[in-house]
Enzyme design. Structure first.
Site, short mmCIF file in Angstrom:
data_model
loop_
_atom_site.label_atom_id
_atom_site.label_comp_id
_atom_site.label_asym_id
_atom_site.label_seq_id
_atom_site.Cartn_x
_atom_site.Cartn_y
_atom_site.Cartn_z
N HIS A 83 -23.63 51.09 -45.37
CA HIS A 83 -23.67 50.16 -44.10
C HIS A 83 -24.12 50.32 -43.04
CE1 HIS A 83 -21.93 46.96 -41.42
NE2 HIS A 83 -21.20 47.40 -41.66
N CYS A 99 -27.18 44.08 -42.52
CA CYS A 99 -26.11 44.82 -41.60
C CYS A 99 -27.19 45.84 -41.00
CB CYS A 99 -25.40 46.32 -41.93
SG CYS A 99 -25.74 47.25 -43.62
N ASN A 124 -20.30 47.38 -34.87
CA ASN A 124 -19.82 46.64 -35.72
C ASN A 124 -21.19 45.09 -35.71
OD1 ASN A 124 -20.06 46.60 -38.91
ND2 ASN A 124 -18.03 46.51 -39.60
#
Length: 265
Positions: free
Chosen positions: A185, A48, A203
């Site tokens: 994250h 991520c 995202n």
């Protein structure tokens, strides 16, 4: 991006300053144009950070050029496996990803297509001539400075505490309500709204997750999250491009002499 710690290596308090950012901003529709790049999917690899960093850099390249039609498609695989090696299971922190972006640069996606599995660093031949590098980067622990940086230079990199209910988010303004801790994250922040009190984020879980650019639920890859939720605005990273005068000015305004600005070597 679900594993390990991705917090800054050195936290510092930032002084208060005067700010001039607007009450709302959304780089997906600024001046009637979309300055962001398409939502990607990190899939089963904890990469991520690479997606969050590249999401910010790609948008800033478009904004710096003044051309929303550009498609600077950079390689998440090049950034992730070049700066972290076999890290799909552990994830990585943002600092080394930005250092790699500054010192080595990131090749284009065609040079090193993404695949969600541990692998040796294996970009295309001649990748060194195909890289895009940032000039510097900085980190802020101040939500107002985050907004200032967003307004002056474009999207930034943020992190949040990942809870199980964020995985099942499908639209609206997220607030943690249930479910346990699932890791840390990294995401790209592309805007905010002071009236309703939320950040707008991109995202890296594909377009089946989240909401679309118009706030419609059940897919699109975007999200909104209330200020202060899940540590979203505890700190954020700002990549600065060569000649990024506005970004550098915003950092001086935000941090004065105590700014953490990592300059080219």
């Amino acid at each position: 991006g679900d594993e390990g710690t991705i917090a800054p290596s050195h936290a510092r308090a930032q002084p208060e300053a005067a700010y001039s950012y607007p009450t709302s901003l959304d780089w997906r529709r600024k001046d009637g144009q979309d300055w962001t790049t398409p939502v990607s999917n990190a899939s089963t690899c904890g990469s991520c950070v690479a997606f969050g960093v590249i999401g910010a850099i790609e948008s800033r390249l478009k904004i710096a050029a003044g051309d929303s039609s550009l498609n600077p498609n950079l390689s998440e695989a090049h950034l992730f496996f070049g700066s972290c090696d076999q890290c799909c299971d552990s994830g990585m922190s943002v600092d080394p990803a930005l250092e790699f972006s500054r010192n080595t640069g990131i090749a284009d996606e065609a040079c090193y297509p993404y695949s969600p599995r541990n692998q040796p660093f294996s970009p295309c031949a001649g990748w060194q001539s195909r890289t895009t590098a940032i000039a510097a980067w900085t980190v802020t622990f101040n939500a107002a400075a985050m907004k200032q940086a967003l307004a002056e230079g474009g999207p930034i990199v943020a992190t949040l505490t990942l809870y199980e209910d964020f995985r099942s988010y499908s639209g609206g303004i997220y607030t943690h309500a249930h479910g346990g801790f699932a890791g840390s994250h990294a995401v790209t922040l592309v805007g905010y709204d002071d009236t309703e009190g939320y950040w707008i984020g991109k995202n890296s879980w594909g377009t089946d997750w989240g909401e679309d650019k118009d706030g419609n639920a059940n897919g699109g890859g975007w999200f909104r999250v209330y200020f202060g939720q899940a540590g979203i605005d505890d700190y954020a990273y700002i990549p600065l491009l060569s000649g990024d005068r506005a970004g550098t000015n915003s950092m001086k305004l935000a941090f004065g002499t105590r700014k953490r600005l990592v300059l080219p070597r």
